[in-house]
Design a protein around this motif. Sequence first.
Motif, PDB file in Angstrom:
ATOM      1  N   ILE A 282       6.425  69.490 -55.925  1.00 44.59           N
ATOM      2  CA  ILE A 282       5.347  69.926 -56.818  1.00 44.59           C
ATOM      3  C   ILE A 282       4.631  68.670 -57.306  1.00 44.59           C
ATOM      4  CG2 ILE A 282       4.819  71.009 -59.047  1.00 44.59           C
ATOM      5  CD1 ILE A 282       7.127  72.926 -58.448  1.00 44.59           C
ATOM      6  N   ILE A 283       3.345  68.632 -57.068  1.00 43.46           N
ATOM      7  CA  ILE A 283       2.542  67.499 -57.552  1.00 43.46           C
ATOM      8  C   ILE A 283       2.018  67.864 -58.940  1.00 43.46           C
ATOM      9  CG2 ILE A 283       0.342  66.277 -57.232  1.00 43.46           C
ATOM     10  CD1 ILE A 283       0.859  66.365 -54.218  1.00 43.46           C
ATOM     11  N   VAL A 284       2.142  66.925 -59.859  1.00 47.12           N
ATOM     12  CA  VAL A 284       1.622  67.176 -61.197  1.00 47.12           C
ATOM     13  C   VAL A 284       0.511  66.173 -61.493  1.00 47.12           C
ATOM     14  CG1 VAL A 284       2.221  67.648 -63.588  1.00 47.12           C
ATOM     15  CG2 VAL A 284       3.989  67.764 -61.844  1.00 47.12           C
ATOM     16  N   ASP A 285      -0.661  66.686 -61.721  1.00 44.05           N
ATOM     17  CA  ASP A 285      -1.863  65.925 -62.058  1.00 44.05           C
ATOM     18  C   ASP A 285      -2.350  65.036 -60.909  1.00 44.05           C
ATOM     19  OD1 ASP A 285      -2.145  67.017 -64.615  1.00 44.05           O
ATOM     20  OD2 ASP A 285      -0.823  65.513 -65.521  1.00 44.05           O
ATOM     21  N   MET A 286      -3.685  64.876 -60.848  1.00 45.70           N
ATOM     22  CA  MET A 286      -4.336  63.998 -59.863  1.00 45.70           C
ATOM     23  C   MET A 286      -5.539  63.431 -60.591  1.00 45.70           C
ATOM     24  SD  MET A 286      -4.628  65.931 -56.228  1.00 45.70           S
ATOM     25  CE  MET A 286      -3.226  65.988 -55.122  1.00 45.70           C
ATOM     26  N   GLY A 287      -5.337  62.287 -61.226  1.00 44.35           N
ATOM     27  CA  GLY A 287      -6.375  61.809 -62.146  1.00 44.35           C
ATOM     28  C   GLY A 287      -7.133  60.585 -61.675  1.00 44.35           C
ATOM     29  N   LEU A 288      -8.138  60.276 -62.460  1.00 36.49           N
ATOM     30  CA  LEU A 288      -9.057  59.175 -62.165  1.00 36.49           C
ATOM     31  C   LEU A 288      -8.830  58.077 -63.203  1.00 36.49           C
ATOM     32  CD1 LEU A 288     -11.744  58.516 -60.546  1.00 36.49           C
ATOM     33  CD2 LEU A 288     -12.951  59.595 -62.448  1.00 36.49           C
ATOM     34  N   ARG A 289      -9.021  56.824 -62.780  1.00 35.30           N
ATOM     35  CA  ARG A 289      -9.019  55.723 -63.747  1.00 35.30           C
ATOM     36  C   ARG A 289     -10.466  55.264 -63.893  1.00 35.30           C
ATOM     37  NH1 ARG A 289      -5.936  49.840 -63.714  1.00 35.30           N
ATOM     38  NH2 ARG A 289      -6.960  49.161 -65.640  1.00 35.30           N
ATOM     39  N   LEU A 290     -11.081  55.734 -64.969  1.00 34.82           N
ATOM     40  CA  LEU A 290     -12.527  55.603 -65.116  1.00 34.82           C
ATOM     41  C   LEU A 290     -12.996  54.151 -65.236  1.00 34.82           C
ATOM     42  CD1 LEU A 290     -14.673  57.761 -65.063  1.00 34.82           C
ATOM     43  CD2 LEU A 290     -14.719  57.734 -67.553  1.00 34.82           C
ATOM     44  N   ASP A 291     -12.231  53.302 -65.918  1.00 33.59           N
ATOM     45  CA  ASP A 291     -12.716  51.919 -66.105  1.00 33.59           C
ATOM     46  C   ASP A 291     -12.802  51.167 -64.788  1.00 33.59           C
ATOM     47  OD1 ASP A 291      -9.839  52.051 -66.361  1.00 33.59           O
ATOM     48  OD2 ASP A 291      -9.862  49.924 -66.813  1.00 33.59           O
ATOM     49  N   ARG A 292     -12.023  51.604 -63.774  1.00 41.02           N
ATOM     50  CA  ARG A 292     -12.106  50.962 -62.456  1.00 41.02           C
ATOM     51  C   ARG A 292     -13.384  51.372 -61.714  1.00 41.02           C
ATOM     52  NH1 ARG A 292      -7.476  48.179 -60.429  1.00 41.02           N
ATOM     53  NH2 ARG A 292      -6.935  47.001 -62.289  1.00 41.02           N
ATOM     54  N   VAL A 293     -13.958  52.476 -62.148  1.00 36.24           N
ATOM     55  CA  VAL A 293     -15.222  52.919 -61.548  1.00 36.24           C
ATOM     56  C   VAL A 293     -16.369  52.246 -62.288  1.00 36.24           C
ATOM     57  CG1 VAL A 293     -16.648  54.927 -61.025  1.00 36.24           C
ATOM     58  CG2 VAL A 293     -14.168  55.133 -60.971  1.00 36.24           C
ATOM     59  N   GLN A 294     -16.225  52.172 -63.617  1.00 37.18           N
ATOM     60  CA  GLN A 294     -17.331  51.679 -64.445  1.00 37.18           C
ATOM     61  C   GLN A 294     -17.658  50.200 -64.251  1.00 37.18           C
ATOM     62  OE1 GLN A 294     -15.666  52.970 -68.145  1.00 37.18           O
ATOM     63  NE2 GLN A 294     -16.988  54.748 -68.306  1.00 37.18           N
ATOM     64  N   ILE A 295     -16.640  49.390 -63.828  1.00 36.69           N
ATOM     65  CA  ILE A 295     -16.948  47.961 -63.668  1.00 36.69           C
ATOM     66  C   ILE A 295     -17.898  47.701 -62.508  1.00 36.69           C
ATOM     67  CG2 ILE A 295     -14.943  46.914 -64.825  1.00 36.69           C
ATOM     68  CD1 ILE A 295     -13.629  46.617 -62.120  1.00 36.69           C
ATOM     69  N   HIS A 296     -18.011  48.690 -61.631  1.00 34.11           N
ATOM     70  CA  HIS A 296     -18.980  48.542 -60.541  1.00 34.11           C
ATOM     71  C   HIS A 296     -20.252  49.257 -60.941  1.00 34.11           C
ATOM     72  CE1 HIS A 296     -15.771  47.142 -57.904  1.00 34.11           C
ATOM     73  NE2 HIS A 296     -15.047  48.069 -58.490  1.00 34.11           N
ATOM     74  N   GLU A 297     -21.363  48.541 -60.832  1.00 34.37           N
ATOM     75  CA  GLU A 297     -22.613  49.206 -61.183  1.00 34.37           C
ATOM     76  C   GLU A 297     -23.005  50.173 -60.072  1.00 34.37           C
ATOM     77  OE1 GLU A 297     -25.588  46.344 -62.361  1.00 34.37           O
ATOM     78  OE2 GLU A 297     -24.020  45.323 -63.515  1.00 34.37           O
ATOM     79  N   ASP A 298     -23.643  51.268 -60.441  1.00 37.00           N
ATOM     80  CA  ASP A 298     -24.200  52.203 -59.469  1.00 37.00           C
ATOM     81  C   ASP A 298     -23.192  52.783 -58.490  1.00 37.00           C
ATOM     82  OD1 ASP A 298     -26.654  51.658 -60.601  1.00 37.00           O
ATOM     83  OD2 ASP A 298     -27.020  49.982 -59.233  1.00 37.00           O
ATOM     84  N   VAL A 299     -21.945  52.949 -58.902  1.00 40.80           N
ATOM     85  CA  VAL A 299     -21.000  53.616 -58.018  1.00 40.80           C
ATOM     86  C   VAL A 299     -21.235  55.112 -58.106  1.00 40.80           C
ATOM     87  CG1 VAL A 299     -18.580  54.274 -57.830  1.00 40.80           C
ATOM     88  CG2 VAL A 299     -19.196  51.882 -57.996  1.00 40.80           C
ATOM     89  N   GLU A 300     -21.419  55.729 -56.942  1.00 40.86           N
ATOM     90  CA  GLU A 300     -21.567  57.190 -56.939  1.00 40.86           C
ATOM     91  C   GLU A 300     -20.285  57.779 -56.399  1.00 40.86           C
ATOM     92  OE1 GLU A 300     -25.504  59.053 -56.218  1.00 40.86           O
ATOM     93  OE2 GLU A 300     -25.927  57.078 -55.364  1.00 40.86           O
ATOM     94  N   ILE A 301     -19.418  58.080 -57.329  1.00 44.23           N
ATOM     95  CA  ILE A 301     -18.055  58.459 -56.965  1.00 44.23           C
ATOM     96  C   ILE A 301     -18.012  59.738 -56.135  1.00 44.23           C
ATOM     97  CG2 ILE A 301     -17.675  59.581 -59.211  1.00 44.23           C
ATOM     98  CD1 ILE A 301     -14.843  58.498 -59.073  1.00 44.23           C
ATOM     99  N   ASP A 302     -18.962  60.640 -56.391  1.00 43.05           N
ATOM    100  CA  ASP A 302     -18.945  61.915 -55.658  1.00 43.05           C
ATOM    101  C   ASP A 302     -19.229  61.739 -54.162  1.00 43.05           C
ATOM    102  OD1 ASP A 302     -21.430  61.124 -56.442  1.00 43.05           O
ATOM    103  OD2 ASP A 302     -22.193  63.124 -56.877  1.00 43.05           O
ATOM    104  N   LYS A 303     -19.750  60.567 -53.784  1.00 41.35           N
ATOM    105  CA  LYS A 303     -20.037  60.348 -52.357  1.00 41.35           C
ATOM    106  C   LYS A 303     -18.999  59.438 -51.702  1.00 41.35           C
ATOM    107  CE  LYS A 303     -24.985  60.938 -52.895  1.00 41.35           C
ATOM    108  NZ  LYS A 303     -26.104  60.175 -53.452  1.00 41.35           N
ATOM    109  N   MET A 304     -18.020  58.967 -52.466  1.00 44.98           N
ATOM    110  CA  MET A 304     -17.100  57.972 -51.923  1.00 44.98           C
ATOM    111  C   MET A 304     -15.860  58.574 -51.267  1.00 44.98           C
ATOM    112  SD  MET A 304     -17.279  54.960 -54.722  1.00 44.98           S
ATOM    113  CE  MET A 304     -16.038  53.932 -53.940  1.00 44.98           C
TER     114      MET A 304
END
Length: 448
Positions: A29-51
Amino acid sequence: MTEIGIIAVGGYNEMGRNMTAIRINDDIIIVDMGLRLDRVQIHEDVEIDKMHSLELIDMGAIPDDTIMKEINGNVRAIVCTHGHLDHIGAISKLAHRYTAPIIGTPYTTTLVKHQIESEKKFGVKNNIVSLSAGGTLEITKDISIEFINAQHSIIDTVFLAIHTTGGTIVYACDFKFDRTPTLGDAPDFKRLKEIGEKGVIALITESTNSGRNGKTPSEMIAHSMLRDVLIETEEADVGMIVTTFASHVARVNSIVKFAEEMGRIPILMGNSMERYIGTAHQMGYIELPESVEIYGNRREIDKALTRIMEAGKNKYLPIVTGHQGEPGAVLGRIASGETPYKVDRGDRIIFSANIIPNPMTRANRYSLETKLKMRGARIYDDVHVSGHAYREDHWELLGMLRPEHVIPAHGNIQMHSEYIQMAEDAGYVLGDTLHLLRNGEELYIEEE
Ligand SMILES: [Zn+2]
């Protein structure tokens, strides 16, 4: 005999990108599948929905679930305990790799569906199953899961109990023991104690605030603090803006109620306000007054701000996004003078939020506050209480569940070490009944 494996996939070395896999013999059973937002924010213009997932794994933004290939067993379910992005934000990138349903409470699964709809790279076709707090669901003939009502800074948060033939495993990641919540019910202490009496093999729990003394103040305290700032004042006529977490439905609900009491029209502004609060309203978790207005996109927001300037700032209470100084959020644009709303000397900006403790948000927040002060704003900060259990709440949880094994999760190594000290005080022994796991490791527990 039951063999249990606790696999730390993400969130054990850091705050964010939480994911734990729990193996019971050959079922996982897998519990949670989360994002680490600050790792996305340090890159400008990252479009996470396309990655692509692998790119995001390399960035440290989502859990590295490639380790799951080494684990023997079949994933039977993906369970999400609440709707925060650090718990559901990687679903759209990882869930399609498993033939298993995604299970969460009704509010959580609705947020999961929104996220899957906005995903542009992967098609996620897993079944999505809603299970309310208090509900139980059979996963295999030997394994069932149960949701136990909890409290946190988002509605519909639950503790997860996985019942197996060898005993129960409890996952308590993100909770507070709030006996006087302003929305929803207090945690189900009775059920936690019953589960404790039947026998808990392992407890996996967040270490986030285990270094803070005492117990987490109730949301009722934040409610009183807000009343104090918004209503108990000799300057009731000045411009006021409140900013808070859009996902904190109970908090926003309190602020909206205060706006009514102040005789002001509450206006919710920002994309995420529309998503979290609009959804909670549609689903019947909160009632909003007829007068409330909600605007997600920039054009509508600016139109409303123009209206506020024309009618008088004292007629409205804008509730906006941007308390961490996020570039492009409503408050940041107001501070930079990019909107029709002009801050005058003596206007109040109320931060019903803490500063998320990382260097980037500290810098953003400093810049935001400085810009607002330069325009003459008066700042009220930290009108807030935490949504995470403090040390003595953790002590109480251990007392109720009396688990054989304890594993701190959802935190960095400093947070885990605080938790470990508390658990040692409770009689647990590191390396024997108390376990420090790092991302990528599996702990084996054998039960007769
Ligand atoms: Zn959370």
